[in-house]
Every structure is written in structure tokens, then in C-alpha cells.
Design a protein around this motif. Structure first.
Motif, short mmCIF file in Angstrom:
data_model
loop_
_atom_site.label_atom_id
_atom_site.label_comp_id
_atom_site.label_asym_id
_atom_site.label_seq_id
_atom_site.Cartn_x
_atom_site.Cartn_y
_atom_site.Cartn_z
N ALA A 25 16.37 5.70 11.76
CA ALA A 25 15.37 4.76 11.24
C ALA A 25 15.35 3.49 12.07
O ALA A 25 14.29 2.98 12.44
CB ALA A 25 15.66 4.44 9.78
N ALA A 26 16.54 2.96 12.39
CA ALA A 26 16.60 1.74 13.19
C ALA A 26 16.20 2.01 14.63
O ALA A 26 15.62 1.15 15.30
CB ALA A 26 18.00 1.14 13.13
N ARG A 27 16.50 3.19 15.15
CA ARG A 27 16.14 3.50 16.54
C ARG A 27 14.64 3.35 16.76
O ARG A 27 14.21 2.78 17.76
CB ARG A 27 16.57 4.93 16.89
N TRP A 28 13.84 3.87 15.84
CA TRP A 28 12.39 3.86 16.04
C TRP A 28 11.68 2.71 15.36
O TRP A 28 10.54 2.39 15.72
CB TRP A 28 11.80 5.19 15.59
N PHE A 29 12.31 2.05 14.37
CA PHE A 29 11.57 1.09 13.57
C PHE A 29 12.23 -0.28 13.44
O PHE A 29 11.71 -1.12 12.70
CB PHE A 29 11.30 1.68 12.18
N PHE A 30 13.35 -0.54 14.11
CA PHE A 30 13.89 -1.90 14.11
C PHE A 30 13.22 -2.68 15.23
O PHE A 30 13.17 -2.21 16.36
CB PHE A 30 15.41 -1.86 14.31
N PRO A 31 12.67 -3.86 14.95
CA PRO A 31 11.79 -4.52 15.93
C PRO A 31 12.48 -5.41 16.95
O PRO A 31 11.81 -5.98 17.80
CB PRO A 31 10.87 -5.36 15.04
N TYR A 32 13.80 -5.53 16.88
CA TYR A 32 14.48 -6.52 17.74
C TYR A 32 15.56 -5.91 18.63
O TYR A 32 16.55 -6.57 18.93
CB TYR A 32 15.12 -7.60 16.86
N HIS A 33 15.41 -4.68 19.06
CA HIS A 33 16.45 -4.06 19.87
C HIS A 33 16.74 -4.85 21.15
O HIS A 33 17.88 -4.89 21.61
CB HIS A 33 16.07 -2.63 20.24
N GLU A 34 15.71 -5.47 21.71
CA GLU A 34 15.92 -6.18 22.98
C GLU A 34 16.81 -7.42 22.81
O GLU A 34 17.32 -7.95 23.80
CB GLU A 34 14.57 -6.57 23.59
N LEU A 35 17.02 -7.86 21.58
CA LEU A 35 17.85 -9.03 21.32
C LEU A 35 19.29 -8.66 20.98
O LEU A 35 20.13 -9.55 20.81
CB LEU A 35 17.26 -9.86 20.18
N CYS A 36 19.58 -7.36 20.85
CA CYS A 36 20.93 -6.94 20.49
C CYS A 36 21.86 -7.02 21.70
O CYS A 36 21.43 -6.89 22.85
CB CYS A 36 20.91 -5.51 19.93
N ASP A 37 23.14 -7.22 21.44
CA ASP A 37 24.11 -7.37 22.51
C ASP A 37 24.43 -6.06 23.21
O ASP A 37 24.76 -6.06 24.40
CB ASP A 37 25.41 -7.98 21.96
N ARG A 38 24.36 -4.95 22.47
CA ARG A 38 24.76 -3.66 23.03
C ARG A 38 23.72 -2.60 22.66
O ARG A 38 23.03 -2.72 21.66
CB ARG A 38 26.13 -3.25 22.48
#
Length: 708
Positions: free
Chosen positions: A326-339
């Protein structure tokens, strides 16, 4: 393939089908059970996981020929100079026209001139085969309707397609208060129009390959109209549009993303790619075969997942995979995550597998959410608060002030504002803070402190909190306070909810102001030259009303973006972006004075959005005072996991109108006013004092607005 890679590959395939296969829409619970059954069969506790075998078993339960493990496609170089020409005649007189070869012909008049000549020659043959494999998009839109229009006498509709369409992730447990949507979209495919003159009745066969290629829908239309034989020269999985997932060790899985609507059959013949032309000739020289059935699927309902706080291993792994997908396809801030999010799966896998009880399972879920760095990412389950110490607190609030845990509000007679708490139930506060910080997702350091503060004094129901405190001028002492369901502590009860604080300076506390009071509050302050707006805490619904009174024109305040992937090959960076505006409540009656906004780490989500509204509406007249906000914006969505558990996370992104980041940064004050221990003990609100000093009318202040 490593154990973690095999499990992640299985999760990826399962999640791709769950979120993008049109046949699973509305039957997600049955697909969840299919994964649990696969895990039981192929990954018993301690056994090795054969990733490919598990994937094949899982897809076998779906029973869709168009969603399957596929082999590497053979190369077909359409630019090879030794390939046959665009039009050739076979020994038996059959003409073969290959549309892929027209990529060598410049578009425009020359293309149509060459194509017209080839059509004229082809129509003089006893039979015609048109090879549509490798058709370019340009040819599909410009020349293919002209080519195929020679074989029909009336307008012929193209096949409609049905696919999953998502706007964010539709919540499973909570109320959908925003625009998150998930449904099936049926797209009309257009039509083929006949060319002038009588249609040709030449025996015609069309050779198609992958359903993703241009021209496939046109070929289906001619077969549906009874005007052409259709030869599908590719594997069965390629008969419907889909996406190929490239998994570790060369495993490739094709997932159907669309289905055709309104067709009574599929191709006349399935053929090997190398035998496509020969198969087309054979079918033209024989009796018409019955068209094959369109590929369908069967997903039998499975047993309901057990409703227990501590589910069996396969259901815990289902929970891991469901949240991760769910987070892989629908979390909107992956580019801000550290890893990378992929690494989170491997890190969390042993925690979910080896959990010994519901508390371990809850903490494992919490660890996974920390990889999102999102203060909205919260676990909600009966065991969650128990796993962190307990659900019940006391009637006091603490904050980290100058590195120490300080009581900032209290209705407990044993505690005074300004007391420093050093030990909770025998555990030093620093140790307790470190423990809680391992399981709480937070957008920023200040957001983590705020989350830890809220849980620091909690414990089991009907227990007592034993605290070691330091009070100014006294030796450390121990107090014992019964834990009971806490009363609602009142924010800033010494201040009015709204009104004139001092000459020329108004005050509105949006945390305490009810929406029904907004108009009255504005009337109280509209003629004052300065206005303090207090956003320290979570505001009610009056914020947008107040912001609309601060401007006389329509102004942008934020940009919202929803993850909207349309295939499993895309991630949440595929978005639908929209600029949001504040509309003036009354263009002729707006507040024109200067504004000071008070914020701190408790200003989160809706509070940060309201702050953006105020800054947009009072552009150039507003300053922010206090400490940085939480940095968690975007209404939440949620996922329901086995084990009576729900996990929330940010469902769409909110940014400044110019695209600047709020998430993981917060709104940084123009004037930073840190909280100090001396101010807490003296009862001084130094943030409010700094704002008042800025706004208080002064003859030396050339920017002071005059009352209307």
C-alpha cells in the motif's frame, strides 16, 4: 534469490494484482486469503521459500491466463535492413503487409502515397495478411484507420476496456474525508470508419502480438465485425493489456491491467510468434475456426481471516506485505525518506516472523512505519499502546524543554508546572524516550519529541505512575499518581478565545475557537491594526473561515498531489496535482492589518494547512513566531491488517504553492522563540510576547497599518 528477496518478490506480485487487476476489485478479501494460503503451503515456519514456485501457486489461485510468469521475450529488430519489405508476395500468391516497416517512411503525404500503392497491390492478391506486430503509435493514429477502413462498409466500434483507477488509496477502516477513490473505469475505444467506395471482400487475416502494442484493439474490432481472421502470435498472457514486473533472478510476471468489454470471443488462433504469418495463411485457406474464449479468471472466496489480536505467522506476513505494498504505490513522500522503501521490507521481515505475542507484532508494525518518516503513520490496535507501556496516563502534559522533561500543564495536585520529571516507573526519562522513539514514526525531530511526550507518562490501566521530579529550589522527590482516563486539559485558559489583548492587538485562538464563533471573532478584531492567531495545537474547523477574511482577492495557498498510479510499473511519483486557493469571504470587507501566527511542534497536519492558508491570505503582512511545526501534512488514509490492527499514513502531499516542501521540514518561523525552563516556571508566554512586541502600535514603526 535471498529469503528476503523471494518474499518481497511474492509481495510485489500479490500487491500488483490486488491494486491493479480489474478482476480483483471488490474481491480483495479473497485475494488476501489466497496469499495466506500460499504462505502456508510454500513457506512454513523455518522452511526455505522458493519464490517462483510460490508466485506460480498464488497466480494459479487467480486462474487468469493473462496474469502469469512469462519468459524473456525474443528480440525482434524491426530496423534490421535484411528484414522482408513492407509488402511481399508469398509463393501461394498471398500478399503480406507488415505495418512495422512503415517506420522507415516519413510521415505525411509520402506515407499515405506509399501505403495507397501497397493497398492497391495487396487487394489484387487472392488473400491478404496484415502483420500488425511492431506498429508504431504514429502509424496507429495516422495511417492504420485508413488502411483498415478499406475492409469495412460501416462504422465499426473499437473494443472498450475496463481498468482500475485510483486517486490515492481508499481507506479501509476510517472515514474517507477527502477525495481518495478506487474504482473501475470503462473507456470507450472510438471507432473505425470506412473509406469511400465499396469495401474489399478479399480474405483477410490480421496477425497481432502483445495486447499492449498499437493496433490490437483495431484488430479485435475487425474480427468482432466478422471481417477478418485474427491470429494471436504471442504467449497467452499477452492477450490482454498488462505490465511485466521484473523480479530478482530473471523472474518476470505479467499482470493484467485491463480487460476488454463487449466482445463475444478472442482470437481465431493462438500461434507461436515465429509461426504468425504461416498460421494466418493456414487459417485463410481453411474453414473458419471458432474464436477462442476471451481469457477470464476465477477467484474463489476463501475463509475469513481469524479476528485475533495475535494472528498466525502467515497472517502476520500478510500484514507486512499488505502495508508495504500500500505504501509502495500510494505513499506520496517516498522521495523525502532517508532510505529506499524496498530495504524496509527486509528489515521488518524477521520482526513480523518472529513476533511472540500481539505486543511484538504491534511493535514490528511500528518499526515498519518509522521508515516512512511520517507523523501521520500510526498504528491503531488494542495491543499497540500496551506494547509501549500502557494506554492510560495522568492529568498532566510534559514537553522536552532544554533537553529535560518538563511539566507544562497539570491538574494533578502532586505536580506543578515547571517540575522536571527525571524518572518514570523506575526508568530514567532519557531511556524511556529512546525506547519509544524506536517505534514511533515522525516527520521531524520536533515531531518525534511531541509524540514521545504524549506517551512518556502512560502505563497500564488502573496502575500508578511513580515519578521522580525536581522542583525549583527543592531536593528531588518521588510522587505516586493514580493513572485514570485523563480529563481534557484546557489550552491557554488564562487567555480569551478571541478579543483585544491590548490596545490595537487582537487575538484569536484557533485551537479553541468553534466554527460557529468565527464570524463573531472576526467582528471583534477586524478594525485592530494587529492580530495574533494562535495555532499551537490542533485547530478546529474555523481556520478556513478566518483565512477567507484576511484577503480581498483569490490567492493560492497550497499544492495538493494525489498518488494515482495506473499500473504496477508506476509508483507513487505518478500524481494528480492541483493548486488550492483561498476565496475571499467578502472582497470589500477583509482584514488589512498585520498578522502574527504562533506555532510549535504541536502544530501538525490541519494546523499546518491552516497556517499556509493564513500566510497565503495575508501575504506580505504575516510573520510566524515560535518553533518549527511538525512537518506532517496531507489527509490520512489507512490499511486494515490482520490482528485487529489499522495503520494510517499520509494519503496525499501538501506543498507550498511554488512546490516547496512542508513534509519532513515543517513551517519554520520567521522569528524562532524556543521554550525555556525559566519561562515555563515563571508562567511567561515568550512566543506571545514576541508577537505582541512586533504588532504593538508604535510611532517608530513605519509599517504599522492604520485602522479603517
Amino acid at each position: 534469490m535471498s529469503r528476503a528477496d523471494a518474499a518481497r518478490a511474492l509481495a510485489t506480485v500479490w500487491g500488483a494484482v490486488r491494486h491493479f487487476h480489474p478482476g480483483v476489485f471488490g474481491r480483495e478479501a479473497a485475494w488476501d486469503e489466497a496469499l495466506a494460503e500460499t504462505l502456508r503451503k510454500h513457506w512454513a515456519g523455518g522452511a526455505a521459500l522458493d519464490g517462483r514456485a510460490a508466485i506460480e501457486h498464488l497466480l494459479g489461485l487467480l486462474d487468469d491466463p493473462c496474469t502469469a510468469v512469462v519468459s524473456e521475450p525474443g528480440s525482434r529488430d524491426v530496423t534490421d535492413p535484411e528484414r522482408p519489405p513492407a509488402l511481399r508476395r508469398l509463393d501461394d500468391g498471398t500478399c503480406v503487409l507488415a505495418t512495422a516497416e512503415f517506420r522507415k517512411v516519413p510521415p505525411g503525404g509520402e506515407l499515405f502515397s506509399v501505403l495507397h500503392g501497397m493497398i492497391s497491390e495487396g487487394l489484387r492478391a487472392p488473400r491478404l495478411v496484415i502483420d500488425l506486430r511492431g506498429t508504431t503509435r504514429l502509424f496507429q493514429f495516422s495511417a492504420l484507420p485508413y488502411l483498415l477502413g478499406h475492409f469495412i462498409g460501416e462504422e465499426t466500434p473499437l473494443a472498450m476496456t475496463r481498468s482500475r483507477q485510483s486517486l490515492g488509496l481508499r481507506p479501509e477502516a476510517g472515514e474517507n474525508i477527502t477525495e481518495h477513490r478506487d474504482g473501475l473505469l470503462t473507456a470507450v475505444g472510438g471507432s473505425l470508419r470506412p473509406q469511400p467506395g465499396p469495401p474489399s471482400d478479399i480474405p483477410l487475416a490480421l496477425v497481432v502480438g502483445d495486447a499492449n502494442e498499437p493496433g490490437y484493439a483495431h484488430a479485435l474490432a475487425l474480427r468482432q465485425a466478422g471481417r477478418a481472421r485474427l491470429v494471436h502470435a504471442a504467449g497467452p498472457a499477452a492477450q490482454a493489456p498488462g505490465t511485466v514486473l521484473a523480479l530478482p533472478e530473471g523472474t518476470r510476471v505479467r499482470v493484467r491491467t485491463h480487460e476488454y468489454v463487449g466482445l463475444d470471443g478472442g482470437p481465431d488462433l493462438l500461434a507461436d510468434p515465429a509461426d504468425g504469418i504461416s498460421a494466418a495463411v493456414r487459417t485463410l485457406m481453411s474453414a473458419p475456426p471458432a474464436p477462442s474464449a476471451l481469457p477470464t479468471w476465477g477467484l474463489p472466496p476463501g475463509p475469513a481471516a481469524p479476528d485475533t489480536a495475535f494472528p498466525e505467522r502467515e497472517y502476520r506476513l500478510l500484514g507486512l506485505m499488505k502495508l508495504w505494498c500500500a505504501a509502495r504505490w500510494f505513499f506520496p513522500y517516498h522521495e523525502l525518506c532517508d532510505r529506499p522503501w524496498d530495504e524496509a521490507f527486509a528489515a521488518a521481515l524477521p520482526l513480523f516472523e518472529e513476533a511472540r505475542d500481539e505486543r511484538d507484532y504491534a511493535r514490528a508494525t511500528g518499526v515498519l512505519t518509522t521508515w516512512l518518516h511520517d507523523s501521520h503513520a500510526q498504528v491503531m490496535s488494542p495491543a499497540w499502546l500496551e506494547s509501549l507501556g500502557g494506554p492510560t496516563g495522568i492529568d498532566a502534559m510534559v514537553r522536552l524543554v532544554e533537553g529535560r522533561t518538563v511539566v507544562v500543564q497539570s491538574s494533578q495536585p502532586e505536580l506543578a508546572v515547571g517540575d522536571v520529571v527525571t524518572v518514570v516507573d523506575g526508568t530514567p526519562c532519557a531511556e524511556r524516550r529512546a525506547f519509544l522513539g524506536r517505534y514511533l514514526s515522525a516527520s521531524t525531530p520536533q515531531a518525534l519529541e511531541n509524540a514521545v511526550d504524549s506517551l512518556l507518562l502512560t502505563g497500564p490501566a488502573e496502575s500508578t505512575a511513580t515519578l521522580v521530579i525536581e522542583r525549583a529550589g527543592q531536593a528531588p522527590s518521588t510522587v505516586v499518581i493514580p493513572r485514570t482516563p485523563p480529563k481534557q486539559l484546557t489550552y491557554r485558559s488564562h487567555l480569551p478565545v478571541f478579543g483585544e489583548l491590548t490596545e490595537g492587538v487582537g487575538y484569536i485562538d484557533l485551537v479553541r475557537l468553534a466554527a460557529s464563533q468565527a464570524e463573531q471573532a472576526f467582528e471583534e478584531v477586524e478594525r485592530l491594526p494587529g492580530l495574533v492567531i494562535d495555532l499551537r495545537g490542533y485547530p478546529g474547523n474555523a481556520g478556513p473561515q478566518l483565512a477567507s477574511r484576511l484577503t480581498g482577492r483569490r490567492v493560492p495557498y497550497a499544492r495538493h498531489a494525489y498518488p494515482a498510479p495506473d499500473s504496477p510499473g508506476h509508483t507513487s511519483d505518478v500524481v494528480r496535482d492541483r493548486l488550492f486557493h483561498i476565496e475571499p469571504a467578502d472582497p470589500g470587507r477583509s482584514y488589512e492589518g498585520r498578522v502574527a501566527v504562533l506555532v510549535d511542534e504541536s502544530t501538525i497536519s490541519q494546523g499546518e494547512v491552516v497556517c499556509l492558508m493564513i500566510l497565503g491570505a495575508a501575504q506580505g503582512r504575516a510573520r510566524v513566531f515560535g518553533t518549527a511545526t511538525s512537518g506532517a501534512v496531507g489527509n490520512v488514509t489507512d490499511v486494515r491488517l490482520p490482528g485487529q490492527s489499522v495503520v494510517m499514513f499520509s494519503g496525499f502531499s501538501v506543498r507550498h504553492p511554488d512546490g516547496g516542501t512542508v513534509q519532513r521540514k515543517g513551517i519554520v518561523p520567521d522569528t524562532v522563540v524556543p521554550l525555556t525552563l525559566s519561562a515555563v516556571r515563571a508562567g511567561r508566554d515568550e512566543t506571545l510576547q514576541a508577537a505582541m512586541a512586533h504588532l504593538r502600535p508604535s510611532p517608530e514603526d513605519p509599517l504599522r497599518p492604520m485602522p479603517a
